[in-house]
Write an enzyme that holds these catalytic residues in place. Structure first.
Site, short mmCIF file in Angstrom:
data_model
loop_
_atom_site.label_atom_id
_atom_site.label_comp_id
_atom_site.label_asym_id
_atom_site.label_seq_id
_atom_site.Cartn_x
_atom_site.Cartn_y
_atom_site.Cartn_z
N HIS A 99 0.66 -1.61 -0.09
CA HIS A 99 0.21 0.04 0.23
C HIS A 99 0.60 0.94 -0.02
O HIS A 99 2.04 1.02 0.50
CB HIS A 99 -0.91 0.14 1.21
N GLU A 168 -3.69 1.65 -7.59
CA GLU A 168 -4.07 2.48 -6.54
C GLU A 168 -3.35 3.24 -7.18
O GLU A 168 -1.80 4.06 -6.64
CB GLU A 168 -4.25 2.17 -5.78
#
Ligand code: PEP
Length: 244
Positions: A99, A168
């Site tokens: 992430h 993302e």
């Protein structure tokens, strides 16, 4: 979207306590009433809530993931860390790795690769996040950055069955901004060409409004949802709109 299963992954980030779990009652009854719908729901709460959440969702199809892990699946002198086998033992089936919020704290492609390998050894499914920063996008480096993240992150990983990739863009996370549909379509196609057979999710500011646009991008296999997943009404609304 097409007739395939759509993934909705809730990344709660650093949010929630035992009381917050009550707000999931609505999601649980929604899931029970919509068994015929082709979706898979994965909740990734902070590690403190994995075990109680596992009990809460045990009679449903909701699965649980963690948000990160240490790179070794063995015990060690690593104060404050949790490894993939410990997460598995409390009920996690998935783990989010790579992430951007953790990359910004110093995690790099090499450590991410070690985390992915150790999590696969522990039997977890991986939600592997990749994405470009705004300056990389402006310099038209998106595909180069994604290639590097994919090649390094997935080094020495032959069996990709346990892998979901989440595209993302860093600039889209928590900003309210999303790429153009055509850009997501093209990038998801690019990722699927690089990692054959992988499911690819989109993540970054997915909300109850833009889902109406995002759901039309037909090569996307689902969504990784941060802020909007912390509110059960919004999360349910996103799922409902995806199928309407
Ligand atoms: C995330 O943190 O993975 C994410 C997608 O966050 P948000 O939906 O809040 O942009």
């Amino acid at each position: 979207m097409t007739n395939k299963y759509i993934y909705f992954v809730a990344n709660w980030k650093m949010f929630g306590n035992l009381r917050t779990l009550n707000s999931l009652n609505k999601v649980i009854s929604f899931v029970k009433k919509n068994k015929q719908r082709k979706f898979r729901l994965i909740y990734c709460p902070p590690a403190t809530l994995i075990d109680p959440l596992k009990d809460k969702v045990k009679s449903t199809s909701i699965q649980i993931g963690a948000q990160n892990c240490h790179e070794s699946e063995n015990y060690g002198a690593n104060t404050g860390q949790i490894n993939s086998s410990m997460l598995k033992s409390v009920g996690a089936k998935y783990v989010i790795l790579g992430h951007s919020e953790n990359r910004q704290l110093g995690e790099n492609d090499i450590t991410i690769n070690k985390k992915i390998r150790s999590s696969i050894k522990s039997g977890l499914n991986i939600i592997f996040c990749i994405g470009e920063s705004l300056s990389q996008k402006r310099k038209k480096m998106t595909k180069k950055v994604l290639s590097r993240q994919i090649i390094s992150g997935l080094k020495k990983i032959r069996n990709k069955d346990k892998l979901i990739i989440a595209y993302e863009p860093v600039w889209a996370i928590g900003s309210g901004l999303i790429p153009k549909e055509i850009e997501i379509l093209e990038i998801v196609k690019f990722i699927k060409n690089k990692v054959k057979g992988a499911k690819v999710l989109y993540g970054g500011s997915v909300n109850t409004k833009n889902i109406n646009v995002l759901k039309k991008i037909n090569n996307v296999d689902g969504f990784l949802i941060g802020g909007a997943s912390q509110n059960s009404n919004n999360f349910i609304d996103i799922i409902k709109k995806t199928f309407n």
